[in-house]
Write a protein that holds these residues in place. Structure first.
Motif, PDB file in Angstrom:
ATOM      1  N   ASN A  79      54.298 -85.833  82.442  1.00 47.81           N
ATOM      2  CA  ASN A  79      54.267 -84.447  82.937  1.00 47.81           C
ATOM      3  C   ASN A  79      53.520 -84.313  84.255  1.00 47.81           C
ATOM      4  O   ASN A  79      53.321 -83.209  84.755  1.00 47.81           O
ATOM      5  N   LEU A  80      53.080 -85.441  84.817  1.00 47.70           N
ATOM      6  CA  LEU A  80      52.401 -85.381  86.118  1.00 47.70           C
ATOM      7  C   LEU A  80      53.453 -85.014  87.165  1.00 47.70           C
ATOM      8  O   LEU A  80      54.491 -85.665  87.271  1.00 47.70           O
ATOM      9  N   ASP A  81      53.174 -83.962  87.902  1.00 45.05           N
ATOM     10  CA  ASP A  81      54.187 -83.431  88.821  1.00 45.05           C
ATOM     11  C   ASP A  81      53.715 -83.648  90.257  1.00 45.05           C
ATOM     12  O   ASP A  81      53.073 -82.790  90.857  1.00 45.05           O
ATOM     13  N   TYR A  82      54.016 -84.835  90.788  1.00 44.45           N
ATOM     14  CA  TYR A  82      53.567 -85.187  92.137  1.00 44.45           C
ATOM     15  C   TYR A  82      54.677 -84.952  93.161  1.00 44.45           C
ATOM     16  O   TYR A  82      55.858 -84.873  92.826  1.00 44.45           O
ATOM     17  N   TYR A  83      54.261 -84.888  94.443  1.00 40.43           N
ATOM     18  CA  TYR A  83      55.226 -85.046  95.540  1.00 40.43           C
ATOM     19  C   TYR A  83      54.649 -86.172  96.393  1.00 40.43           C
ATOM     20  O   TYR A  83      53.854 -85.951  97.307  1.00 40.43           O
ATOM     21  N   PRO A  84      55.022 -87.436  96.049  1.00 38.02           N
ATOM     22  CA  PRO A  84      54.336 -88.584  96.668  1.00 38.02           C
ATOM     23  C   PRO A  84      54.740 -88.801  98.129  1.00 38.02           C
ATOM     24  O   PRO A  84      55.881 -89.127  98.428  1.00 38.02           O
ATOM     25  N   LEU A  85      53.777 -88.602  99.028  1.00 38.35           N
ATOM     26  CA  LEU A  85      53.963 -88.839 100.472  1.00 38.35           C
ATOM     27  C   LEU A  85      52.703 -89.507 101.001  1.00 38.35           C
ATOM     28  O   LEU A  85      51.609 -89.281 100.473  1.00 38.35           O
ATOM     29  N   LEU A  86      52.851 -90.302 102.073  1.00 38.74           N
ATOM     30  CA  LEU A  86      51.676 -90.927 102.674  1.00 38.74           C
ATOM     31  C   LEU A  86      50.975 -89.970 103.625  1.00 38.74           C
ATOM     32  O   LEU A  86      49.781 -90.083 103.878  1.00 38.74           O
ATOM     33  N   GLN A  87      51.748 -89.059 104.187  1.00 35.73           N
ATOM     34  CA  GLN A  87      51.184 -88.055 105.099  1.00 35.73           C
ATOM     35  C   GLN A  87      52.033 -86.788 104.981  1.00 35.73           C
ATOM     36  O   GLN A  87      53.148 -86.853 104.445  1.00 35.73           O
ATOM     37  N   PRO A  88      51.524 -85.662 105.468  1.00 33.48           N
ATOM     38  CA  PRO A  88      52.298 -84.426 105.319  1.00 33.48           C
ATOM     39  C   PRO A  88      53.676 -84.551 105.966  1.00 33.48           C
ATOM     40  O   PRO A  88      53.837 -85.223 106.981  1.00 33.48           O
ATOM     41  N   PRO A 133      64.587 -83.706  99.803  1.00 31.33           N
ATOM     42  CA  PRO A 133      65.397 -82.494  99.729  1.00 31.33           C
ATOM     43  C   PRO A 133      64.646 -81.251 100.183  1.00 31.33           C
ATOM     44  O   PRO A 133      65.206 -80.158 100.148  1.00 31.33           O
ATOM     45  N   ILE A 134      63.400 -81.433 100.659  1.00 30.51           N
ATOM     46  CA  ILE A 134      62.682 -80.326 101.297  1.00 30.51           C
ATOM     47  C   ILE A 134      62.489 -80.728 102.755  1.00 30.51           C
ATOM     48  O   ILE A 134      61.843 -81.745 103.030  1.00 30.51           O
ATOM     49  N   ASN A 135      63.084 -79.977 103.667  1.00 28.08           N
ATOM     50  CA  ASN A 135      62.978 -80.334 105.076  1.00 28.08           C
ATOM     51  C   ASN A 135      61.852 -79.517 105.702  1.00 28.08           C
ATOM     52  O   ASN A 135      62.058 -78.409 106.170  1.00 28.08           O
ATOM     53  N   ASP A 136      60.642 -80.090 105.659  1.00 29.40           N
ATOM     54  CA  ASP A 136      59.478 -79.353 106.138  1.00 29.40           C
ATOM     55  C   ASP A 136      58.492 -80.371 106.724  1.00 29.40           C
ATOM     56  O   ASP A 136      57.864 -81.134 105.970  1.00 29.40           O
ATOM     57  N   PRO A 137      58.345 -80.386 108.069  1.00 32.37           N
ATOM     58  CA  PRO A 137      57.465 -81.396 108.669  1.00 32.37           C
ATOM     59  C   PRO A 137      56.000 -81.231 108.279  1.00 32.37           C
ATOM     60  O   PRO A 137      55.184 -82.111 108.574  1.00 32.37           O
ATOM     61  N   LYS A 138      55.681 -80.130 107.581  1.00 28.85           N
ATOM     62  CA  LYS A 138      54.265 -79.937 107.207  1.00 28.85           C
ATOM     63  C   LYS A 138      54.055 -80.040 105.689  1.00 28.85           C
ATOM     64  O   LYS A 138      52.953 -79.795 105.198  1.00 28.85           O
TER      65      LYS A 138
END
Ligand SMILES: Nc1ncnc2c1ncn2[C@@H]1O[C@H](COP(=O)(O)OP(=O)(O)OP(=O)(O)O)[C@@H](O)[C@H]1O
Ligand SMILES: O=C(CO)[C@H](O)[C@H](O)CO
Length: 416
Positions: free
Chosen positions: A304-313, A318-323
């Motif tokens: 149930n861990l709900d991450y959005y794994p990224l190394l940097q913002p 499927p989310i187009n957001d540079p921030k």
């Protein structure tokens, strides 16, 4: 024997695969890519060529190269880079997006901070631009080193530059930018361009009539290698990044989600590329830890861990957001639970991507092939299958270089 050479420049490595007429692999060579400079790319190219056994080199009829998609560089009239390349996930083009929105059609692929056109517009406003004559993609520049002709690309690489892959021309609105640069002439991927430069043929003992062909992108090459060929078949590249490609009758473009379609024969290769993927796993675990800990995870159990794994913002799809901020908390007590949460969360992002493609009109997903380092992880495959609800199978060949060699072979044969 007639042989074909495919060269792949990915995020972490450069590889070369030589195949014969039947598609059998004759040799395979690889080097890590440690620096993000064009000089390093060229050193690696010479090393790859040198490592192919000479008797094989002499029988190579055609060569094609793939590079990471939207990795671009500017060079002068002699092909010398005027600055460092901008890599595929470089989002500094965010500052020119408002300017681009004024001229590009709504929801166009170029309306993304990482698009090749956003990068070009950003570069055109920098002092070093004065020396630039040509904009080239990574694959274009590497092929130039072999055939010696500047200003040539293919319509897979040129998609994120705004090239109209349906009409096969640059759209009129692009002229309004009035950027003083030579945009590449765009050929069908794999089209023979020219014979290999005589000095290179001599140095590496290639046959003088060996042809250098137009290239493609790394994820399309992985798609070609996979064995997928029917509408509804998809390939997920689980390497440093997560890339989805679904073969479809329908073309879909939607910059809100970073979705675009490549021309692929009579069909469309719809999809998108996320910055999540193996690079985040590598930040926390060694490959051995990934293997061992994955074996301890029960894939039938939902984390149930709900991450959005990224190394940097910043993400593209499927989310187009540079921030977009990375989400890597809460951190559970054990590394096993943490890895489970990461694998589950990346699988959720993959499933969300395919859902979006289908909801926007792409063919229903029937089967998902997998390429890249993550394809070897059977626990992850089972977790992904739980989310995707269709068979998830390993690609026939997982090396993008193999797909590029196949492209060279097919187009060379058709041209004879
Ligand atoms: N057992 C594993 N489970 C999950 N991921 C793995 C495993 N082993 C390696 N990986 C991941 O695979 C990635 C390497 O795969 P691959 O070589 O396809 O990556 P890549 O850098 O995208 O390749 P390329 O250079 O072609 O772009 C690493 O980021 C690593 O975290
Ligand atoms: O943008 C992409 C595919 O469209 C990939 O993330 C990039 O090529 C690196 O593999």
């Amino acid at each position: 024997m007639d042989l074909y050479l495919g060269i792949d420049y990915g995020t972490s490595g450069a590889r070369a695969v030589v195949i014969d007429e039947q598609g059998n692999v004759q040799t395979e060579v690889r080097y890590p890519l440690q620096k993000k400079t064009a000089q390093h790319w060229s050193h690696r190219l010479w090393s790859l060529l040198a490592d192919i056994p000479e008797p094989l080199r002499q029988q190579i009829k055609a060569i094609a190269i793939n590079g990471t998609s939207s990795t671009v560089l500017l060079c002068d009239g002699a092909g010398k880079p005027v600055d460092v390349p901008l890599l595929y996930n470089d989002a500094r083009g965010a500052v020119v997006l408002e300017q681009l929105k004024e001229i590009a059609p709504p929801n166009h692929t170029v309306l993304s901070a990482t698009s090749s056109l956003a990068k070009l517009l950003w570069m055109s406003q920098q002092p070093f631009f004065a020396e630039a004559r040509y904009l080239l993609h990574q694959a274009d520049w590497l092929a130039f080193l072999l055939h010696g002709q500047l200003g040539i690309s293919d319509y897979h690489n040129a998609l994120k530059l705004g090239y109209d892959v349906e009409a096969l021309e640059y759209p009129k609105w692009l002229n309004q930018l009035a950027i003083p640069i030579q945009l590449p002439q765009v050929l069908a991927p794999g089209t023979p361009i020219a014979e290999i430069r005589p000095d290179i043929a001599m140095q590496f003992r290639f046959h003088r009539d060996c042809l250098v062909c137009a290239g493609t992108t790394d994820s399309i090459a992985a798609f070609i290698a996979s064995g997928a060929e029917l509408p509804g078949e998809a390939v997920t590249s689980l390497g440093s990044t997560l890339v989805l490609k679904l073969l479809s009758h329908t073309r879909i473009e939607d910059a809100r989600y970073g979705i675009y379609s490549h021309r692929f024969g009579d069909l469309w290769l719809t999809g998108g590329a996320s910055n999540t993927g193996g690079a985040v796993l590598r930040e926390f675990f060694t490959n051995a830890e990934l293997e061992n800990l994955s074996r301890e995870i029960d894939p039938a159990k939902i984390s149930n861990l709900d991450y959005y794994p990224l190394l940097q913002p910043g993400d593209r799809f499927p989310i187009n957001d540079p921030k977009l901020p990375p989400r890597l908390t809460p951190r559970p007590e054990t590394p096993r639970e943490f890895l489970h949460g990461l694998l589950e969360s990346i699988a959720r992002i993959e499933a969300r991507g395919y859902e979006l493609l289908q909801s926007l009109g792409a063919n229903q997903v029937q089967r998902v092939y997998t390429a890249g380092g993550g394809a070897t992880n059977s626990t992850w495959t089972a977790i992904r299958q739980r989310h995707l609800k269709v068979p998830v199978v390993a690609s026939v060949y997982t090396e993008a270089a193999y797909g590029t060699a196949l492209l060279a072979k097919t187009k060379y044969r058709n041209s004879q």
